[in-house]
Scaffold this motif. Structure first.
Motif, PDB file in Angstrom:
ATOM      1  N   SER A  59       0.820  -1.195   0.000  1.00  0.00           N
ATOM      2  CA  SER A  59       0.000   0.000   0.000  1.00  0.00           C
ATOM      3  C   SER A  59       0.866   1.263   0.000  1.00  0.00           C
ATOM      4  N   THR A  60       0.399   2.272  -0.715  1.00  0.00           N
ATOM      5  CA  THR A  60       1.066   3.572  -0.881  1.00  0.00           C
ATOM      6  C   THR A  60       2.389   3.488  -1.637  1.00  0.00           C
ATOM      7  N   SER A  61       2.575   2.433  -2.422  1.00  0.00           N
ATOM      8  CA  SER A  61       3.735   2.400  -3.320  1.00  0.00           C
ATOM      9  C   SER A  61       3.659   3.546  -4.327  1.00  0.00           C
ATOM     10  N   GLY A  62       2.447   3.999  -4.632  1.00  0.00           N
ATOM     11  CA  GLY A  62       2.298   5.127  -5.537  1.00  0.00           C
ATOM     12  C   GLY A  62       2.953   6.379  -4.989  1.00  0.00           C
ATOM     13  N   GLN A  63       2.746   6.628  -3.695  1.00  0.00           N
ATOM     14  CA  GLN A  63       3.411   7.777  -3.079  1.00  0.00           C
ATOM     15  C   GLN A  63       4.928   7.621  -3.127  1.00  0.00           C
ATOM     16  N   LYS A  64       5.410   6.433  -2.859  1.00  0.00           N
ATOM     17  CA  LYS A  64       6.855   6.187  -2.868  1.00  0.00           C
ATOM     18  C   LYS A  64       7.463   6.578  -4.212  1.00  0.00           C
ATOM     19  N   ALA A  65       6.799   6.191  -5.301  1.00  0.00           N
ATOM     20  CA  ALA A  65       7.305   6.506  -6.637  1.00  0.00           C
ATOM     21  C   ALA A  65       7.145   7.992  -6.961  1.00  0.00           C
ATOM     22  N   ILE A  66       5.955   8.537  -6.680  1.00  0.00           N
ATOM     23  CA  ILE A  66       5.686   9.928  -7.034  1.00  0.00           C
ATOM     24  C   ILE A  66       6.516  10.892  -6.199  1.00  0.00           C
ATOM     25  N   TYR A  67       6.750  10.572  -4.925  1.00  0.00           N
ATOM     26  CA  TYR A  67       7.550  11.460  -4.071  1.00  0.00           C
ATOM     27  C   TYR A  67       8.966  11.668  -4.619  1.00  0.00           C
ATOM     28  N   ARG A  68       9.467  10.702  -5.358  1.00  0.00           N
ATOM     29  CA  ARG A  68      10.801  10.864  -5.960  1.00  0.00           C
ATOM     30  C   ARG A  68      10.803  11.959  -7.032  1.00  0.00           C
ATOM     31  N   ALA A  69       9.617  12.225  -7.595  1.00  0.00           N
ATOM     32  CA  ALA A  69       9.512  13.264  -8.620  1.00  0.00           C
ATOM     33  C   ALA A  69       9.083  14.602  -8.039  1.00  0.00           C
ATOM     34  N   GLY A  70       8.366  14.572  -6.921  1.00  0.00           N
ATOM     35  CA  GLY A  70       7.919  15.813  -6.297  1.00  0.00           C
ATOM     36  C   GLY A  70       7.015  15.528  -5.116  1.00  0.00           C
ATOM     37  N   MET A  71       6.989  16.457  -4.167  1.00  0.00           N
ATOM     38  CA  MET A  71       6.147  16.330  -2.967  1.00  0.00           C
ATOM     39  C   MET A  71       5.470  17.675  -2.731  1.00  0.00           C
ATOM     40  N   THR A  72       4.242  17.790  -3.209  1.00  0.00           N
ATOM     41  CA  THR A  72       3.520  19.055  -3.090  1.00  0.00           C
ATOM     42  C   THR A  72       2.206  18.897  -2.340  1.00  0.00           C
ATOM     43  N   GLY A  73       1.962  17.727  -1.759  1.00  0.00           N
ATOM     44  CA  GLY A  73       0.767  17.530  -0.964  1.00  0.00           C
ATOM     45  C   GLY A  73      -0.488  17.211  -1.746  1.00  0.00           C
ATOM     46  N   ILE A  74      -0.369  16.965  -3.048  1.00  0.00           N
ATOM     47  CA  ILE A  74      -1.553  16.679  -3.860  1.00  0.00           C
ATOM     48  C   ILE A  74      -2.135  15.312  -3.506  1.00  0.00           C
ATOM     49  N   PRO A  75      -3.426  15.100  -3.791  1.00  0.00           N
ATOM     50  CA  PRO A  75      -3.995  13.756  -3.601  1.00  0.00           C
ATOM     51  C   PRO A  75      -3.284  12.745  -4.503  1.00  0.00           C
ATOM     52  N   VAL A  76      -2.913  11.610  -3.920  1.00  0.00           N
ATOM     53  CA  VAL A  76      -2.361  10.490  -4.675  1.00  0.00           C
ATOM     54  C   VAL A  76      -3.233   9.274  -4.374  1.00  0.00           C
ATOM     55  N   VAL A  77      -3.840   8.730  -5.412  1.00  0.00           N
ATOM     56  CA  VAL A  77      -4.734   7.591  -5.258  1.00  0.00           C
ATOM     57  C   VAL A  77      -4.048   6.357  -5.838  1.00  0.00           C
ATOM     58  N   ASN A  78      -3.942   5.297  -5.044  1.00  0.00           N
ATOM     59  CA  ASN A  78      -3.343   4.054  -5.505  1.00  0.00           C
ATOM     60  C   ASN A  78      -4.418   3.169  -6.130  1.00  0.00           C
ATOM     61  N   VAL A  79      -4.092   2.570  -7.283  1.00  0.00           N
ATOM     62  CA  VAL A  79      -5.054   1.837  -8.098  1.00  0.00           C
ATOM     63  C   VAL A  79      -4.537   0.426  -8.363  1.00  0.00           C
ATOM     64  N   ASN A  80      -5.396  -0.587  -8.201  1.00  0.00           N
ATOM     65  CA  ASN A  80      -5.043  -1.968  -8.528  1.00  0.00           C
ATOM     66  C   ASN A  80      -6.250  -2.638  -9.154  1.00  0.00           C
TER      67      ASN A  80
END
Length: 395
Positions: A59-80
């Motif tokens: 869970s929240t692997s999406g944040q792990k990947a996206i945080y490497r590109a930027g961290m601006t507090g936007i909603p991040v929704v993980n999808v499977n």
């Protein structure tokens, strides 16, 4: 407030690789995000929402990947959503833009896979495939064969029995995929193979499946940035490619009560999603120039020709023999090489298809360019199940 059709402002994709030969999922995902933003001419701070798709990850692997590109507090929704995960992320991003919830949205898909056949991770609870397994056992048996091969091989076997399709027809699809992939620098397999080569590959289900008819487990990532038309105009963005119709379907009772392996593997989901898209856009399959479809097995590509209406039911054999699935024919299918040659990192596949079709409609697909491509269809299928069909047009 509704904002009109979503614009595909930017796409990014990294070369797909064999398990063990890629970076970790977070590195791959961040790289795809950066490439999509660069292609769009935007920065991370422009993004207002993100949808991150993956199948094999915590869970929240999406944040792990996206945080490497930027961290601006936007909603991040993980999808499977199994193999349709990437296009499900795209579906959600498109909805967010069209309904006015956001002007600039990221859809990301990535997968870090292990070698070997797909299987369940959690063995201490009911499998989402219990009903699929029971239907498949009743129709084709062979429970010793790996899950995905059994489903799609069984569907191919039924098509053979019903319509006289041969193994050579499936081999011709795999050979076509290889010819297309020769021109795709991002594909995993770029070596051309012939029908004879495919038929000479190891037999993994006697009379039903050869090894080269199955896509390989793959690692990779791809992303797309969708924006509203007004946002694109304000920022002077590339806005030629738009999603003009999209539909997601899931299983109906016919999946299990039709005694039909083709329906077990999603034929009805495909047909229903395609019909919704054609009706919404006011076009038909004969209006398509290029299609990226879910060829996890050569058998599924053949079945999908009929499900999408590219040819009549039972007409796939002639469609292939006439060359109507490649350059110079009715519609070019999988110019990227498809899952069979490009590879199939589950969460990334739907967005890799988006990447290919966006370049086709921009006229920037180089040696694999479909001449005059203006209308493109994407088909992404996940058993369990979900099917997403997306129609793009160049403005």
């Amino acid at each position: 407030m509704a904002q009109g059709k979503a614009v595909v402002a930017g796409v990014g994709m990294i070369p797909f690789a064999k398990p063990g030969a890629s970076d970790s999922y977070d590195v791959m995902g961040a790289q795809a995000v950066r490439l999509a933003l660069e292609d769009a001419g935007l920065i991370f701070d422009d993004l207002q929402q993100a949808y991150a798709g993956y199948v094999y990850g915590d869970s929240t692997s999406g944040q792990k990947a996206i945080y490497r590109a930027g961290m601006t507090g936007i909603p991040v929704v993980n999808v499977n959503n199994n193999c349709s995960t990437g296009s499900t992320a795209l579906f959600l991003a498109r909805q967010a833009v069209e309904c006015g919830a956001a002007d600039c949205v990221l859809a990301l898909g990535f997968e870090q896979m292990r070698p070997g056949a797909l299987g369940n991770i959690f063995e201490d609870r009911p499998s989402p495939f219990d009903e699929f397994d029971a239907a498949t056992e009743a129709l084709v048996g062979n429970s010793q064969i790996p899950l995905a091969l059994r489903y799609f091989g069984g569907a191919g076997l039924q098509h053979m029995q019903r319509h006289g399709t041969t193994l050579e027809d499936f081999a011709a699809i795999r050979a076509k995929a290889s010819r297309h992939a020769v021109n795709n620098p991002l594909a995993l397999f770029r070596k051309e193979v012939t029908v004879a080569d495919v038929m000479a590959s190891p037999e993994i289900w006697p009379g039903v499946m050869r090894r080269l008819m199955a896509c390989p487990p793959t690692c990779g990532a791809a992303a797309a940035v969708l924006v509203s038309g007004s946002f694109a105009a304000r920022r002077g963005l590339e806005s030629r490619v738009r999603i003009i119709a999209q539909a997601m379907t899931t299983d109906t009772a016919s999946t299990f009560d039709s005694d039909d392996m083709m329906r077990v593997v999603g034929y009805d989901m495909t047909a229903a999603a395609a019909a919704k898209v054609y009706e919404s856009a006011g076009i038909g399959p004969r209006d398509l120039d290029v299609v990226e479809l879910h060829d996890c097995f050569a058998q599924n590509e053949l079945i999908t020709y009929e499900g999408l209406g590219l040819c009549p039911e039972g007409g796939a054999q002639k469609f292939i023999a006439d060359g109507d699935n490649t350059y110079g024919g009715q519609v070019v299918t999988n110019p990227s090489g498809g899952l069979l040659s490009k590879g199939h990192p589950l969460g990334a596949t739907g967005l890799a298809q988006c990447y290919e079709l966006t370049h086709q409609l921009r006229g920037s697909a180089e040696a694999r360019q479909v001449p005059g491509a203006r209308t493109a269809l994407q088909h992404n299928l996940g058993l369990g199940g979900a099917c997403v069909v997306t129609l793009y047009q160049a403005g």
